[in-house]
Design a protein around this motif. Structure first.
Motif, PDB file in Angstrom:
ATOM      1  N   ALA A  29      14.965  24.141  24.942  1.00 25.39           N
ATOM      2  CA  ALA A  29      14.883  25.393  23.887  1.00 25.39           C
ATOM      3  C   ALA A  29      15.737  25.071  22.764  1.00 25.39           C
ATOM      4  O   ALA A  29      16.759  24.733  22.825  1.00 25.39           O
ATOM      5  CB  ALA A  29      14.764  26.803  24.320  1.00 25.39           C
ATOM      6  N   PRO A  30      15.353  25.587  21.434  1.00 20.22           N
ATOM      7  CA  PRO A  30      16.103  25.536  20.227  1.00 20.22           C
ATOM      8  C   PRO A  30      17.196  26.477  20.566  1.00 20.22           C
ATOM      9  O   PRO A  30      16.976  27.454  21.526  1.00 20.22           O
ATOM     10  CB  PRO A  30      15.149  26.053  18.978  1.00 20.22           C
ATOM     11  N   ARG A  31      18.262  26.275  20.089  1.00 23.05           N
ATOM     12  CA  ARG A  31      19.523  27.153  20.302  1.00 23.05           C
ATOM     13  C   ARG A  31      19.280  28.458  19.697  1.00 23.05           C
ATOM     14  O   ARG A  31      19.783  29.318  20.541  1.00 23.05           O
ATOM     15  CB  ARG A  31      20.669  26.640  19.559  1.00 23.05           C
ATOM     16  N   ASP A  32      18.507  28.875  18.983  1.00 23.86           N
ATOM     17  CA  ASP A  32      18.323  30.096  18.394  1.00 23.86           C
ATOM     18  C   ASP A  32      17.376  30.933  19.434  1.00 23.86           C
ATOM     19  O   ASP A  32      17.397  32.281  19.537  1.00 23.86           O
ATOM     20  CB  ASP A  32      17.773  30.369  17.073  1.00 23.86           C
ATOM     21  N   GLN A  33      16.688  30.277  20.459  1.00 21.00           N
ATOM     22  CA  GLN A  33      16.224  30.899  21.537  1.00 21.00           C
ATOM     23  C   GLN A  33      16.743  31.282  22.750  1.00 21.00           C
ATOM     24  O   GLN A  33      16.298  32.004  23.816  1.00 21.00           O
ATOM     25  CB  GLN A  33      14.812  30.027  21.967  1.00 21.00           C
ATOM     26  N   GLU A  34      18.159  30.819  22.835  1.00 21.24           N
ATOM     27  CA  GLU A  34      18.872  30.851  24.105  1.00 21.24           C
ATOM     28  C   GLU A  34      19.130  32.481  24.553  1.00 21.24           C
ATOM     29  O   GLU A  34      18.885  32.659  25.591  1.00 21.24           O
ATOM     30  CB  GLU A  34      20.311  30.269  23.777  1.00 21.24           C
ATOM     31  N   ASP A  35      19.501  33.265  23.560  1.00 21.74           N
ATOM     32  CA  ASP A  35      19.666  34.757  24.066  1.00 21.74           C
ATOM     33  C   ASP A  35      18.324  35.449  24.509  1.00 21.74           C
ATOM     34  O   ASP A  35      18.433  35.986  25.648  1.00 21.74           O
ATOM     35  CB  ASP A  35      20.434  35.577  22.698  1.00 21.74           C
ATOM     36  N   HIS A  36      17.265  35.021  23.808  1.00 21.53           N
ATOM     37  CA  HIS A  36      16.001  35.512  24.259  1.00 21.53           C
ATOM     38  C   HIS A  36      15.376  35.073  25.577  1.00 21.53           C
ATOM     39  O   HIS A  36      15.058  35.736  26.329  1.00 21.53           O
ATOM     40  CB  HIS A  36      14.841  35.246  23.354  1.00 21.53           C
ATOM     41  N   LEU A  37      15.920  33.875  25.801  1.00 20.30           N
ATOM     42  CA  LEU A  37      15.324  33.121  27.064  1.00 20.30           C
ATOM     43  C   LEU A  37      16.366  33.699  28.328  1.00 20.30           C
ATOM     44  O   LEU A  37      15.900  34.071  29.398  1.00 20.30           O
ATOM     45  CB  LEU A  37      15.509  31.754  27.229  1.00 20.30           C
ATOM     46  N   VAL A  38      17.560  33.715  28.048  1.00 21.34           N
ATOM     47  CA  VAL A  38      18.630  34.505  29.047  1.00 21.34           C
ATOM     48  C   VAL A  38      17.999  36.078  29.276  1.00 21.34           C
ATOM     49  O   VAL A  38      18.043  36.220  30.519  1.00 21.34           O
ATOM     50  CB  VAL A  38      19.948  34.448  28.619  1.00 21.34           C
ATOM     51  N   GLU A  39      17.702  36.680  28.271  1.00 17.39           N
ATOM     52  CA  GLU A  39      16.994  38.020  28.816  1.00 17.39           C
ATOM     53  C   GLU A  39      15.867  37.940  29.695  1.00 17.39           C
ATOM     54  O   GLU A  39      15.559  38.689  30.626  1.00 17.39           O
ATOM     55  CB  GLU A  39      16.619  38.721  27.461  1.00 17.39           C
ATOM     56  N   ILE A  40      14.950  36.973  29.196  1.00 21.28           N
ATOM     57  CA  ILE A  40      13.627  36.791  30.207  1.00 21.28           C
ATOM     58  C   ILE A  40      13.962  36.497  31.452  1.00 21.28           C
ATOM     59  O   ILE A  40      13.657  37.020  32.510  1.00 21.28           O
ATOM     60  CB  ILE A  40      12.751  35.909  29.524  1.00 21.28           C
ATOM     61  N   LEU A  41      15.018  35.489  31.555  1.00 23.26           N
ATOM     62  CA  LEU A  41      15.207  35.004  32.958  1.00 23.26           C
ATOM     63  C   LEU A  41      16.074  36.085  33.841  1.00 23.26           C
ATOM     64  O   LEU A  41      15.744  36.209  34.936  1.00 23.26           O
ATOM     65  CB  LEU A  41      16.110  33.839  32.947  1.00 23.26           C
ATOM     66  N   LEU A  42      17.013  36.818  33.099  1.00 19.36           N
ATOM     67  CA  LEU A  42      17.532  37.883  33.991  1.00 19.36           C
ATOM     68  C   LEU A  42      16.650  38.899  34.251  1.00 19.36           C
ATOM     69  O   LEU A  42      16.992  39.768  35.435  1.00 19.36           O
ATOM     70  CB  LEU A  42      18.704  38.215  33.222  1.00 19.36           C
ATOM     71  N   HIS A  78       6.301  28.017  38.896  1.00 17.41           N
ATOM     72  CA  HIS A  78       4.969  28.344  38.059  1.00 17.41           C
ATOM     73  C   HIS A  78       4.677  29.398  37.559  1.00 17.41           C
ATOM     74  O   HIS A  78       4.313  29.487  36.290  1.00 17.41           O
ATOM     75  CB  HIS A  78       3.855  27.452  39.166  1.00 17.41           C
ATOM     76  N   ASN A  79       5.101  30.337  38.348  1.00 19.07           N
ATOM     77  CA  ASN A  79       4.767  31.896  37.624  1.00 19.07           C
ATOM     78  C   ASN A  79       5.675  32.120  36.591  1.00 19.07           C
ATOM     79  O   ASN A  79       5.096  32.625  35.621  1.00 19.07           O
ATOM     80  CB  ASN A  79       5.134  33.058  38.867  1.00 19.07           C
ATOM     81  N   LEU A  80       6.947  31.733  36.565  1.00 18.59           N
ATOM     82  CA  LEU A  80       7.952  31.831  35.287  1.00 18.59           C
ATOM     83  C   LEU A  80       7.319  30.881  34.186  1.00 18.59           C
ATOM     84  O   LEU A  80       7.365  31.785  33.252  1.00 18.59           O
ATOM     85  CB  LEU A  80       9.289  31.258  35.827  1.00 18.59           C
ATOM     86  N   VAL A  81       6.858  29.825  34.481  1.00 22.32           N
ATOM     87  CA  VAL A  81       6.262  29.096  33.371  1.00 22.32           C
ATOM     88  C   VAL A  81       5.072  29.684  32.540  1.00 22.32           C
ATOM     89  O   VAL A  81       4.854  30.035  31.517  1.00 22.32           O
ATOM     90  CB  VAL A  81       6.111  27.688  33.714  1.00 22.32           C
ATOM     91  N   GLY A  82       4.199  30.361  33.611  1.00 21.31           N
ATOM     92  CA  GLY A  82       3.250  30.967  32.864  1.00 21.31           C
ATOM     93  C   GLY A  82       3.728  32.338  32.192  1.00 21.31           C
ATOM     94  O   GLY A  82       3.058  32.475  31.260  1.00 21.31           O
ATOM     95  N   HIS A  83       4.372  32.830  32.633  1.00 26.89           N
ATOM     96  CA  HIS A  83       5.117  33.975  31.972  1.00 26.89           C
ATOM     97  C   HIS A  83       5.812  33.680  30.773  1.00 26.89           C
ATOM     98  O   HIS A  83       5.363  34.231  29.559  1.00 26.89           O
ATOM     99  CB  HIS A  83       6.058  34.945  32.702  1.00 26.89           C
ATOM    100  N   LEU A  84       6.388  32.524  30.610  1.00 25.79           N
ATOM    101  CA  LEU A  84       7.026  32.091  29.221  1.00 25.79           C
ATOM    102  C   LEU A  84       5.904  31.596  28.374  1.00 25.79           C
ATOM    103  O   LEU A  84       6.109  31.769  27.058  1.00 25.79           O
ATOM    104  CB  LEU A  84       8.072  30.884  29.708  1.00 25.79           C
ATOM    105  N   ARG A  85       4.840  31.228  29.005  1.00 24.00           N
ATOM    106  CA  ARG A  85       3.689  30.557  28.181  1.00 24.00           C
ATOM    107  C   ARG A  85       2.993  32.041  27.382  1.00 24.00           C
ATOM    108  O   ARG A  85       2.734  31.957  26.134  1.00 24.00           O
ATOM    109  CB  ARG A  85       2.511  30.122  28.868  1.00 24.00           C
ATOM    110  N   GLN A  86       3.491  33.023  27.937  1.00 25.89           N
ATOM    111  CA  GLN A  86       2.903  34.312  27.225  1.00 25.89           C
ATOM    112  C   GLN A  86       3.789  34.964  26.379  1.00 25.89           C
ATOM    113  O   GLN A  86       3.535  35.477  25.416  1.00 25.89           O
ATOM    114  CB  GLN A  86       2.550  35.311  28.220  1.00 25.89           C
ATOM    115  N   THR A  87       5.011  34.481  26.453  1.00 26.07           N
ATOM    116  CA  THR A  87       6.031  35.465  25.846  1.00 26.07           C
ATOM    117  C   THR A  87       6.892  34.547  24.799  1.00 26.07           C
ATOM    118  O   THR A  87       7.373  34.898  23.787  1.00 26.07           O
ATOM    119  CB  THR A  87       7.261  35.935  26.811  1.00 26.07           C
TER     120      THR A  87
END
Length: 104
Positions: A12-25, A75-84
């Motif tokens: 991901a672009p670096r500016d998406q790091e914090d947002h993705l960390v939140e989603i993954l946590l 696959h569930n997580l990728v589906g969620h990421l596609r939505q968010t």
């Protein structure tokens, strides 16, 4: 029979790091098993430069996330990421894991 593990890699672009960390946590399985991040540089004709500095350097800085999950959870997580995070430059790949564990 236990479902085989896969390695889910996100780039991901670096500016998406914090947002993705939140989603993954917030994602139960990713939070339980954990994940790693590191800065990487992307090269190639598929890379979209976001500014002049990247064009001059000839590379784009990205952040890479890696985690081990069951195939279904990945696959569930990728589906969620596609939505968010759709449209934010996040890519993924899922690869089988032959073995994983701690060396003790």
């Amino acid at each position: 029979m236990t479902e085989k593990l896969v390695q889910l890699t996100l780039v991901a672009p670096r500016d998406q790091e914090d947002h993705l960390v939140e989603i993954l946590l917030e994602h139960d399985e990713a939070a339980i098993t954990g994940f790693t991040t590191r800065e990487i540089s992307a090269f190639g004709s598929h890379v979209l430069f976001r500014n002049i500095a990247e064009q001059i350097r000839g590379r784009v800085r990205r952040v890479e996330f890696k985690m081990l999950l069951s195939s279904q959870e990945a696959h569930n997580l990728v589906g969620h990421l596609r939505q968010t995070v759709s449209g934010r430059g996040v890519s993924f790949h899922i690869a089988p894991v032959e073995a994983a564990g701690d060396v003790e």
